[in-house]
Design a protein around this motif. Sequence first.
Motif, PDB file in Angstrom:
ATOM      1  N   LYS A  32       0.803  -1.214   0.000  1.00 20.73           N
ATOM      2  CA  LYS A  32       0.000   0.000   0.000  1.00 20.73           C
ATOM      3  C   LYS A  32       0.840   1.269   0.000  1.00 20.73           C
ATOM      4  CE  LYS A  32      -3.690   1.946   2.876  1.00 20.73           C
ATOM      5  NZ  LYS A  32      -4.525   1.693   4.049  1.00 20.73           N
ATOM      6  N   TRP A  33       2.069   1.200   0.520  1.00 18.11           N
ATOM      7  CA  TRP A  33       2.795   2.421   0.841  1.00 18.11           C
ATOM      8  C   TRP A  33       4.015   2.744  -0.015  1.00 18.11           C
ATOM      9  CZ3 TRP A  33      -0.343   5.015   3.684  1.00 18.11           C
ATOM     10  CH2 TRP A  33      -1.175   4.367   4.593  1.00 18.11           C
ATOM     11  N   ALA A  36       3.673   5.525  -2.531  1.00 23.48           N
ATOM     12  CA  ALA A  36       3.419   6.789  -1.831  1.00 23.48           C
ATOM     13  C   ALA A  36       4.723   7.364  -1.279  1.00 23.48           C
ATOM     14  CB  ALA A  36       2.413   6.565  -0.698  1.00 23.48           C
ATOM     15  N   VAL A  37       5.565   6.519  -0.712  1.00 26.05           N
ATOM     16  CA  VAL A  37       6.860   6.969  -0.183  1.00 26.05           C
ATOM     17  C   VAL A  37       7.727   7.500  -1.318  1.00 26.05           C
ATOM     18  CG1 VAL A  37       8.999   6.232   0.942  1.00 26.05           C
ATOM     19  CG2 VAL A  37       6.798   5.426   1.822  1.00 26.05           C
ATOM     20  N   GLN A  52       6.210  10.553   7.586  1.00 30.09           N
ATOM     21  CA  GLN A  52       5.085  10.003   8.336  1.00 30.09           C
ATOM     22  C   GLN A  52       3.930  10.999   8.406  1.00 30.09           C
ATOM     23  OE1 GLN A  52       5.959   8.521  12.270  1.00 30.09           O
ATOM     24  NE2 GLN A  52       4.210   7.147  12.188  1.00 30.09           N
ATOM     25  N   ILE A  55       2.292  11.138   4.752  1.00 27.69           N
ATOM     26  CA  ILE A  55       1.569   9.936   4.308  1.00 27.69           C
ATOM     27  C   ILE A  55       0.588   9.545   5.410  1.00 27.69           C
ATOM     28  CG2 ILE A  55       1.779   7.561   3.501  1.00 27.69           C
ATOM     29  CD1 ILE A  55       4.705   8.234   2.768  1.00 27.69           C
ATOM     30  N   ILE A  58       0.046   5.850   7.764  1.00 24.91           N
ATOM     31  CA  ILE A  58       1.156   4.892   7.847  1.00 24.91           C
ATOM     32  C   ILE A  58       1.742   4.909   9.263  1.00 24.91           C
ATOM     33  CG2 ILE A  58       2.966   6.474   7.060  1.00 24.91           C
ATOM     34  CD1 ILE A  58       4.128   4.060   5.455  1.00 24.91           C
ATOM     35  N   LEU A  63       6.472   2.303   8.040  1.00 24.62           N
ATOM     36  CA  LEU A  63       7.303   3.239   7.292  1.00 24.62           C
ATOM     37  C   LEU A  63       8.770   2.822   7.346  1.00 24.62           C
ATOM     38  CD1 LEU A  63       7.742   5.762   5.610  1.00 24.62           C
ATOM     39  CD2 LEU A  63       7.689   7.103   7.739  1.00 24.62           C
ATOM     40  N   GLU A  66       9.229  -0.131   5.009  1.00 30.11           N
ATOM     41  CA  GLU A  66       9.152   0.273   3.605  1.00 30.11           C
ATOM     42  C   GLU A  66      10.420   1.019   3.182  1.00 30.11           C
ATOM     43  OE1 GLU A  66       7.089  -1.587   2.499  1.00 30.11           O
ATOM     44  OE2 GLU A  66       5.137  -0.680   2.200  1.00 30.11           O
TER      45      GLU A  66
END
Length: 125
Positions: A32-33, A36-37, A52, A55, A58, A63, A66
């Motif tokens: 999912k992340w 986005a990161v 953090q 986003i 999360i 985090l 990821e």
Amino acid sequence: MKIIVNESLPTNEECAGSLKNVLDALYVINGKWKLAVILCLVQSSKRFNELQNEITGISSKVLAKELKDLELNDFITRKVYPTSPVSIIYEATEYSKTLKNVIGELSAWGEQHREKIKQSMRKQS
């Protein structure tokens, strides 16, 4: 959606090759992340807390995981500055910028999908 007429179907080998390529890509950017990161870091370098905060939703544990995965796959770099306390800055690599078209296409598709869902909901009302 664009319909292509009179185009031959791909061979079994072409399908298998495409499937392998897609699975390899999804293996690296799964979850999912990760995108986005990457998207946040392509815009500018950031510290952990900045990421953090940017986003929404999360957790710090997720985090951190990821970020480690993305660093291992050369999508981001982690720079440690010997200050007191230690400062760590994360930034996107040139390699992560190769995802620009993928992210653009996903964004466009997401917008279309959102509109489709809205229209479906209006019809049901």
